[in-house]
Design an enzyme around this catalytic site. Structure first.
Site, PDB file in Angstrom:
ATOM      1  N   ASP A  72      -5.928  -1.473  37.581  1.00 23.06           N
ATOM      2  CA  ASP A  72      -5.730  -2.425  38.674  1.00 23.06           C
ATOM      3  C   ASP A  72      -5.112  -3.723  38.164  1.00 23.06           C
ATOM      4  O   ASP A  72      -4.607  -4.529  38.947  1.00 23.06           O
ATOM      5  CB  ASP A  72      -7.040  -2.696  39.425  1.00 23.06           C
ATOM      6  CG  ASP A  72      -8.190  -3.083  38.514  1.00 23.06           C
ATOM      7  OD1 ASP A  72      -7.960  -3.299  37.312  1.00 23.06           O
ATOM      8  OD2 ASP A  72      -9.331  -3.167  39.012  1.00 23.06           O
ATOM      9  N   THR A  73      -5.098  -3.910  36.844  1.00 20.66           N
ATOM     10  CA  THR A  73      -4.390  -5.058  36.267  1.00 20.66           C
ATOM     11  C   THR A  73      -2.912  -5.007  36.628  1.00 20.66           C
ATOM     12  O   THR A  73      -2.246  -6.045  36.699  1.00 20.66           O
ATOM     13  CB  THR A  73      -4.548  -5.062  34.731  1.00 20.66           C
ATOM     14  OG1 THR A  73      -5.931  -5.008  34.407  1.00 20.66           O
ATOM     15  CG2 THR A  73      -3.948  -6.307  34.122  1.00 20.66           C
TER      16      THR A  73
ATOM     17  N   ASP B 207      -8.033   3.518  37.544  1.00 17.45           N
ATOM     18  CA  ASP B 207      -9.036   2.471  37.567  1.00 17.45           C
ATOM     19  C   ASP B 207      -9.359   2.192  39.041  1.00 17.45           C
ATOM     20  O   ASP B 207      -8.585   1.527  39.731  1.00 17.45           O
ATOM     21  CB  ASP B 207      -8.444   1.231  36.891  1.00 17.45           C
ATOM     22  CG  ASP B 207      -9.485   0.204  36.520  1.00 17.45           C
ATOM     23  OD1 ASP B 207     -10.642   0.368  36.922  1.00 17.45           O
ATOM     24  OD2 ASP B 207      -9.128  -0.765  35.828  1.00 17.45           O
TER      25      ASP B 207
ATOM     26  N   LYS C 102     -11.738   5.900  36.469  1.00 13.71           N
ATOM     27  CA  LYS C 102     -12.470   4.929  35.657  1.00 13.71           C
ATOM     28  C   LYS C 102     -13.172   3.979  36.609  1.00 13.71           C
ATOM     29  O   LYS C 102     -12.549   3.454  37.538  1.00 13.71           O
ATOM     30  CB  LYS C 102     -11.552   4.150  34.717  1.00 13.71           C
ATOM     31  CG  LYS C 102     -12.308   3.093  33.877  1.00 13.71           C
ATOM     32  CD  LYS C 102     -11.443   2.533  32.774  1.00 13.71           C
ATOM     33  CE  LYS C 102     -10.478   1.479  33.251  1.00 13.71           C
ATOM     34  NZ  LYS C 102     -11.165   0.256  33.761  1.00 13.71           N
TER      35      LYS C 102
ATOM     36  N   GLU D  56     -15.632   0.548  36.847  1.00 10.87           N
ATOM     37  CA  GLU D  56     -16.313  -0.590  36.253  1.00 10.87           C
ATOM     38  C   GLU D  56     -17.725  -0.697  36.815  1.00 10.87           C
ATOM     39  O   GLU D  56     -17.952  -0.378  37.981  1.00 10.87           O
ATOM     40  CB  GLU D  56     -15.596  -1.894  36.605  1.00 10.87           C
ATOM     41  CG  GLU D  56     -14.238  -2.084  35.993  1.00 10.87           C
ATOM     42  CD  GLU D  56     -13.656  -3.434  36.382  1.00 10.87           C
ATOM     43  OE1 GLU D  56     -14.429  -4.328  36.788  1.00 10.87           O
ATOM     44  OE2 GLU D  56     -12.432  -3.594  36.283  1.00 10.87           O
TER      45      GLU D  56
ATOM     46  N   GLU E  99     -15.362  -3.098  27.200  1.00 12.61           N
ATOM     47  CA  GLU E  99     -14.400  -4.197  27.251  1.00 12.61           C
ATOM     48  C   GLU E  99     -15.024  -5.487  26.737  1.00 12.61           C
ATOM     49  O   GLU E  99     -15.989  -6.009  27.299  1.00 12.61           O
ATOM     50  CB  GLU E  99     -13.852  -4.412  28.661  1.00 12.61           C
ATOM     51  CG  GLU E  99     -12.853  -5.566  28.712  1.00 12.61           C
ATOM     52  CD  GLU E  99     -12.108  -5.692  30.023  1.00 12.61           C
ATOM     53  OE1 GLU E  99     -11.321  -6.649  30.165  1.00 12.61           O
ATOM     54  OE2 GLU E  99     -12.302  -4.837  30.912  1.00 12.61           O
TER      55      GLU E  99
END
Length: 300
Positions: A55-56, A94, A124, A126, A193
């Site tokens: 998503d970055t 993500d 993925k 978070e 991370e």
């Protein structure tokens, strides 16, 4: 080795392949890739095991100030682009903010869409131990998940900013508990991370799945990097853990400046970039427009 030779030796990356790499100590290479051309190049060179549609990419490509405002549709668009360019790497998405947080049903539905519509293979997610139930639902639905602990950009206000995690014994223990909760939920891998080297190393030694470091030292089973950081594409901030292999911004500036100046000076496009009529057709064309009573053409 020539590109064709590399292609002949490449095999599709699967989760068993990653497990074997962990057992043999062969480092896993994971990259945040979110455009077609980067995916093609990653496949071409070989050895990039996991292509993570991060998503970055919404910050780099679309100008979002943080990842929390990156939309599901934007991540889907990036996912489709990477799927078109990648054949060998494991294609991971993500999952964006609020796409798996509400309920197990929401999590499964959105993960399924990334697979069926976007061409992704694994997700993925978070989070921490509190997200384990929703993650477990995705896994039970048949979609593998990599758990993401430590600095989780979706929860920056809660964790106090982009600060290294696991610097105290109590926080380190919380991270271990988060990792185990995700493993117990069925995650095939854990991404750490910006956690301390000690925590990442301990997890790599004790967890039964590969542990990937993103700013968490060099003792994990593999390393993750954001592609744009390799080139200093995100000028607003260069994380301490990222290595700029080539600063491409000055190259962009020079090329843009040269193009601008050549247009202003009428240097570009030149004759080598231009299509011309044959002389006979050109003269015929001028005669035709002038016969219509239009202004005479400049002949030359």
């Amino acid at each position: 080795m020539a590109t064709e030779e590399i292609r002949q030796k490449l095999k599709k990356i699967t989760i068993p392949v990653l497990d074997e790499k962990r057992r043999t100590g062969d480092p896993i290479v994971q990259m945040a890739i979110y455009d077609y051309r980067s995916a093609v190049i990653a496949d071409r060179i070989g050895g990039v095991d996991i292509l993570c549609v991060s998503d970055t990419g919404g910050m780099i490509l679309f100008g979002h100030p943080t990842t929390t405002s990156v939309t599901f549709d934007e991540v889907m668009s990036m996912t489709k682009a990477v799927a078109r360019g990648s054949k060998y790497g494991l294609r991971m998405v993500d999952m964006p903010f609020w796409s798996f947080h509400v309920s197990p049903e929401q999590a499964v539905d959105n993960a399924g869409r990334f697979v069926s519509e976007g061409g992704a293979e694994v997700m993925k997610c978070e989070g921490n131990q509190h997200h384990a139930a929703n993650i477990e639902a995705i896994v039970k639905a048949g979609i593998p998940v990599q758990g993401h602990i430590g600095v989780t950009p979706m929860r920056i206000p809660q964790i106090g900013g982009f600060r290294a995690q696991g610097k105290t014994a109590d926080r380190a223990k919380e991270l271990v508990d988060d990792a185990w909760a995700m493993v117990d939920a069925g995650c095939f891998s854990i991404l750490c991370e910006v956690v301390t080297d000690e925590v990442a190393a301990y997890l790599a030694e004790t967890l039964p799945v590969p542990v990937i470091s993103l700013g968490a030292g060099n003792r994990a089973d593999g390393v993750h990097i954001i592609t744009s950081d390799l080139f200093h594409m995100y000028e607003e901030h260069t994380p301490r853990h990222s290595k700029v292999y080539f600063d491409i911004i000055p190259v962009f500036e020079k090329v843009f400046r040269d193009y601008r100046d050549e247009v202003r000076e009428r240097v570009y496009p030149g004759p080598e970039h231009t299509v011309f009529m044959k002389e006979e057709e050109r003269n015929k064309f001028y005669d035709l427009v002038e016969a219509d009573g239009r202004a005479p053409a400049t002949r030359g």
